[in-house]
Design an enzyme around this catalytic site. Sequence first.
Site, PDB file in Angstrom:
ATOM      1  CD  GLN A   1      65.182 -21.973 -56.728  1.00 30.40           C
ATOM      2  OE1 GLN A   1      64.500 -22.886 -56.266  1.00 30.40           O
ATOM      3  NE2 GLN A   1      66.408 -21.758 -56.340  1.00 30.40           N
TER       4      GLN A   1
ATOM      5  CG  ASN B   1      57.296 -24.678 -50.338  1.00 33.64           C
ATOM      6  OD1 ASN B   1      57.209 -24.866 -49.130  1.00 33.64           O
ATOM      7  ND2 ASN B   1      56.814 -25.521 -51.232  1.00 33.64           N
TER       8      ASN B   1
ATOM      9  CG  ASP C   1      56.692 -32.938 -45.573  1.00 34.68           C
ATOM     10  OD1 ASP C   1      57.431 -33.102 -46.551  1.00 34.68           O
ATOM     11  OD2 ASP C   1      56.266 -31.823 -45.228  1.00 34.68           O
TER      12      ASP C   1
ATOM     13  NE  ARG D   1      54.161 -35.475 -50.408  1.00 41.06           N
ATOM     14  CZ  ARG D   1      54.703 -34.328 -50.757  1.00 41.06           C
ATOM     15  NH1 ARG D   1      55.734 -33.838 -50.065  1.00 41.06           N
ATOM     16  NH2 ARG D   1      54.261 -33.656 -51.805  1.00 41.06           N
TER      17      ARG D   1
END
Length: 321
Positions: free
Chosen positions: A85, A123, A151, A154
């Site tokens: 990005q 992503n 995730d 984590r």
Amino acid sequence: MRTDKRKVALIGTGMVGMSYAYSMLNQNICNELVLIDINRKRAEGEAMDLNHGLAFSASNMKIYAGEYKDTSDADIAVICAGVAQKPGESRLNLLKRNAAVFKSIVDPITESGFNGIFLVATNPVDIMTRITYSLSGFNPRRVLGSGTALDTARLRYLLGESLSVDPRNVHAYVMGEHGDSEFVPWSQAMIATKPILSLCDEQGECGMEVICGDELKRIEEDVRGAAYQIIEAKSATYYGIGMALSRITRAILGDENSVLTVSAMLRGEYGQNDVYAGVPCIINKNGIFRVLPLDLNEEEKKRLGESCDTLRASFDELEKE
């Protein structure tokens, strides 16, 4: 699908792709790994570097730089390529640029005769997996993303740390978008077979730490914000996702029927349709054998629905462009 040769094609030799390749080498997960990148010279250098470490590993992998034609007999095509990005760039514009990149990747892979499984890490992973499915025309069970696998890892690490329990004995999941709308269905979280929510009303038993609602909320927020913290500290995340991709690959090549929270197409599960989101799935040599539905409460179903709506809206907006 053959699993005797165990061939993996990796597209994208950036930090995520090479963390995955390094993890694959150290765990001896496949027999043949072909590295494909728009920068052929970089792919050649990465292959050379990995090959020089073969003598120190337990692996006899064949590692080399290749072209899209080399994916024709691969079992899995792992896509880690994409554009970053730009400062001030909108998420939609980033999506548009990555969609163009994916077309230049998926089309030549399918044209090669590839008949394996697509595993996507780029992503926003849920939407990029949906794009891969659309471009490939494959059965959606053979197109999956890394989803909320990292995730979930984590979450289990933080819960284990808070409760002084081995994370491998923590059974809890992060569901929905791999992003800001992801959530933890706490009603399904357990230590062994003991619901974590039941610990909130108990005193410590056998030395187990007491956990409260505020602590669970903090843990969920820390999981959601982990990537931001890592990026702030070191500019990017790659080791964790590389190892998560390796775990998913091992489940596929080993025909394990393992439960992992990958990005999967929902076709009626949880009342959701035509959207890719992170949910617990049974993974084997065919990709997603099936989505494993959890007994979510009404609030959790609502949060999953809102997360899916966010993903669906982003994809629909991209389609209109």
